[in-house]
Design a protein around this motif. Structure first.
Motif, short mmCIF file in Angstrom:
data_model
loop_
_atom_site.label_atom_id
_atom_site.label_comp_id
_atom_site.label_asym_id
_atom_site.label_seq_id
_atom_site.Cartn_x
_atom_site.Cartn_y
_atom_site.Cartn_z
N ASN A 150 -0.99 7.74 5.69
CA ASN A 150 0.37 8.19 5.38
C ASN A 150 1.15 8.54 6.64
OD1 ASN A 150 2.39 8.68 3.44
ND2 ASN A 150 2.04 10.88 3.53
N ASN A 151 0.91 7.72 7.70
CA ASN A 151 1.58 7.88 8.99
C ASN A 151 1.16 9.12 9.76
OD1 ASN A 151 3.14 5.52 8.59
ND2 ASN A 151 4.66 6.67 7.42
N HIS A 152 0.06 9.77 9.37
CA HIS A 152 -0.43 10.92 10.13
C HIS A 152 -1.44 10.48 11.19
CE1 HIS A 152 1.34 14.37 8.13
NE2 HIS A 152 1.11 13.79 6.96
N SER A 153 -2.01 9.30 11.05
CA SER A 153 -3.11 8.92 11.93
C SER A 153 -2.61 8.59 13.31
CB SER A 153 -3.85 7.70 11.35
OG SER A 153 -4.89 7.31 12.19
N LYS A 208 2.66 9.64 -3.98
CA LYS A 208 3.19 10.47 -2.90
C LYS A 208 2.42 11.79 -2.82
CE LYS A 208 7.90 8.67 -2.78
NZ LYS A 208 9.36 9.01 -2.85
N LEU A 209 2.39 12.35 -1.63
CA LEU A 209 1.68 13.59 -1.40
C LEU A 209 2.63 14.78 -1.47
CD1 LEU A 209 -0.59 12.63 1.64
CD2 LEU A 209 -1.17 12.59 -0.79
N THR A 210 2.09 15.92 -1.86
CA THR A 210 2.86 17.15 -1.75
C THR A 210 2.89 17.57 -0.28
OG1 THR A 210 0.93 18.59 -2.00
CG2 THR A 210 2.01 17.85 -4.03
N HIS A 243 -7.74 20.73 -2.89
CA HIS A 243 -6.76 19.85 -2.25
C HIS A 243 -7.42 18.55 -1.79
CE1 HIS A 243 -3.25 22.45 -2.29
NE2 HIS A 243 -3.99 23.46 -1.85
N LEU A 244 -8.64 18.64 -1.29
CA LEU A 244 -9.35 17.44 -0.86
C LEU A 244 -9.60 16.50 -2.03
CD1 LEU A 244 -11.95 18.93 1.65
CD2 LEU A 244 -9.92 17.59 2.20
N ARG A 245 -9.97 17.06 -3.16
CA ARG A 245 -10.20 16.23 -4.35
C ARG A 245 -8.90 15.56 -4.81
NH1 ARG A 245 -15.14 16.56 -6.48
NH2 ARG A 245 -16.49 18.31 -5.84
N ALA A 246 -7.80 16.27 -4.65
CA ALA A 246 -6.51 15.68 -5.00
C ALA A 246 -6.16 14.52 -4.06
CB ALA A 246 -5.42 16.74 -4.95
N LEU A 247 -6.45 14.70 -2.77
CA LEU A 247 -6.21 13.62 -1.80
C LEU A 247 -7.10 12.42 -2.10
CD1 LEU A 247 -5.92 15.63 1.54
CD2 LEU A 247 -4.14 14.19 0.53
N ALA A 248 -8.35 12.70 -2.48
CA ALA A 248 -9.27 11.62 -2.81
C ALA A 248 -8.80 10.88 -4.07
CB ALA A 248 -10.68 12.16 -3.00
N LYS A 249 -8.34 11.62 -5.06
CA LYS A 249 -7.87 11.01 -6.31
C LYS A 249 -6.66 10.11 -6.05
CE LYS A 249 -6.59 12.19 -11.06
NZ LYS A 249 -6.36 13.29 -12.03
N LYS A 250 -5.83 10.48 -5.08
CA LYS A 250 -4.65 9.68 -4.75
C LYS A 250 -4.97 8.53 -3.81
CE LYS A 250 -1.14 13.24 -5.57
NZ LYS A 250 -0.01 14.01 -5.00
N GLY A 251 -6.20 8.47 -3.32
CA GLY A 251 -6.61 7.32 -2.52
C GLY A 251 -6.45 7.45 -1.02
N ILE A 303 0.84 -1.20 0.00
CA ILE A 303 0.00 0.00 0.00
C ILE A 303 0.86 1.24 0.00
CG2 ILE A 303 -1.66 1.32 1.35
CD1 ILE A 303 -2.85 -1.31 2.29
N GLU A 304 1.93 1.22 0.86
CA GLU A 304 2.80 2.38 0.97
C GLU A 304 3.45 2.71 -0.37
OE1 GLU A 304 3.30 4.36 3.40
OE2 GLU A 304 2.37 3.36 5.10
N THR A 305 3.85 1.64 -1.13
CA THR A 305 4.60 1.89 -2.35
C THR A 305 3.71 2.17 -3.54
OG1 THR A 305 4.69 -0.50 -2.73
CG2 THR A 305 6.55 0.49 -1.55
N THR A 306 2.44 1.73 -3.49
CA THR A 306 1.58 1.91 -4.66
C THR A 306 0.80 3.22 -4.63
OG1 THR A 306 -0.15 0.62 -3.59
CG2 THR A 306 1.35 -0.55 -5.07
N LEU A 307 0.54 3.76 -3.47
CA LEU A 307 -0.19 5.02 -3.42
C LEU A 307 0.72 6.17 -3.85
CD1 LEU A 307 -2.32 4.91 -0.14
CD2 LEU A 307 -3.14 4.92 -2.49
#
Length: 236
Positions: A85-88, A16-18, A59-67, A10-14
């Motif tokens: 992404n380790n924020h939780s 990366k975030l800005t 930005h929310l739509r971008a996060l949704a698009k990236k999964g 999961i980590e490698t396929t999602l």
């Protein structure tokens, strides 16, 4: 394939975030941890200094698009984290479908209509036992309450949902609580206020079509519990 291998994939396929997207994902997680709810677009914009809520929406739509999140149309707080992404740290309030099974499950009593003068978890109020993954609610839930009506619609709490509740007589301002006023049980956002006549409690709806409830000194008021999760019973 073990769980760690799946997580690594999961980590490698999602994607990366800005840096900004990571900041917003962290803000969403923190809001859920502190208040039990995701923030509105306006709250994100205000916190991060955006010119408008539209910038937050992009930005929310971008996060949704990236999964990393899912967006539910029609609600101002319709944001669900799908990958942290380790924020939780401790998502206290997640909108999830009913679990279909799992190795570790507990059952929680589903409370339906509450009769006047009876404890909320009295056996006559229990409709059934619902299997729940215990990891869904970090604070631990004692029971599920079937939501009646749409007064908390804009918090993403809809008619027919199962609200996961932890028994407590204490809550902070802004918490969503289950409260008993005289013989009526209601789900609202708790706010303690003061005016020239003294302190009072206001139970706030999350739908402009519904009025807030002012708890007077004469009212028989009891805090029954705090919302710690939500199960979307109809799978929406």
């Amino acid at each position: 394939m073990n769980i760690n291998t799946v997580n690594d994939l999961i980590e490698t396929t999602l994607p990366k975030l800005t840096a900004r997207q990571e900041e917003i994902l962290g803000l969403i997680t923190l809001a859920i941890e502190e208040s039990g709810l995701p923030p509105t677009r306006a709250e994100i914009a205000n916190r991060l200094g955006f010119a408008s809520a539209n910038a937050a929406e992009e930005h929310l739509r971008a996060l949704a698009k990236k999964g990393y999140i899912e967006l539910s149309p029609g609600t101002s707080r319709g944001i669900r984290i799908t990958h942290s992404n380790n924020h939780s740290s401790a998502n206290n309030f997640r909108q999830l479908n009913l679990p279909s099974g799992g190795l570790q499950q507990l059952t929680l009593p589903l409370i339906g209509r509450v009769a006047a003068g009876c404890p909320i978890t009295a056996i006559e109020h229990i409709e059934k036992q619902v299997p729940v993954d215990p990891s869904l609610f970090s604070k631990g839930a004692d029971y599920l309450l079937r939501v009646k009506g749409m007064s908390m619609r804009d918090a993403g709490i809809l008619d027919g949902d199962y609200l996961a509740v932890k028994k407590t007589t204490e809550a902070r301002n802004g918490d969503i609580v289950v409260a008993r006023i005289d013989d009526e049980v209601t789900v609202k956002r708790l706010q303690r206020k003061k005016d020239s006549s003294g302190s009072y409690i206001e139970l706030q709806a999350e739908n402009p079509e519904f009025k807030n409830i002012i708890v007077t000194a004469e009212a028989d008021f009891t805090l029954e519990g705090q919302a710690v999760g939500l199960i979307r019973a109809n799978g929406i």
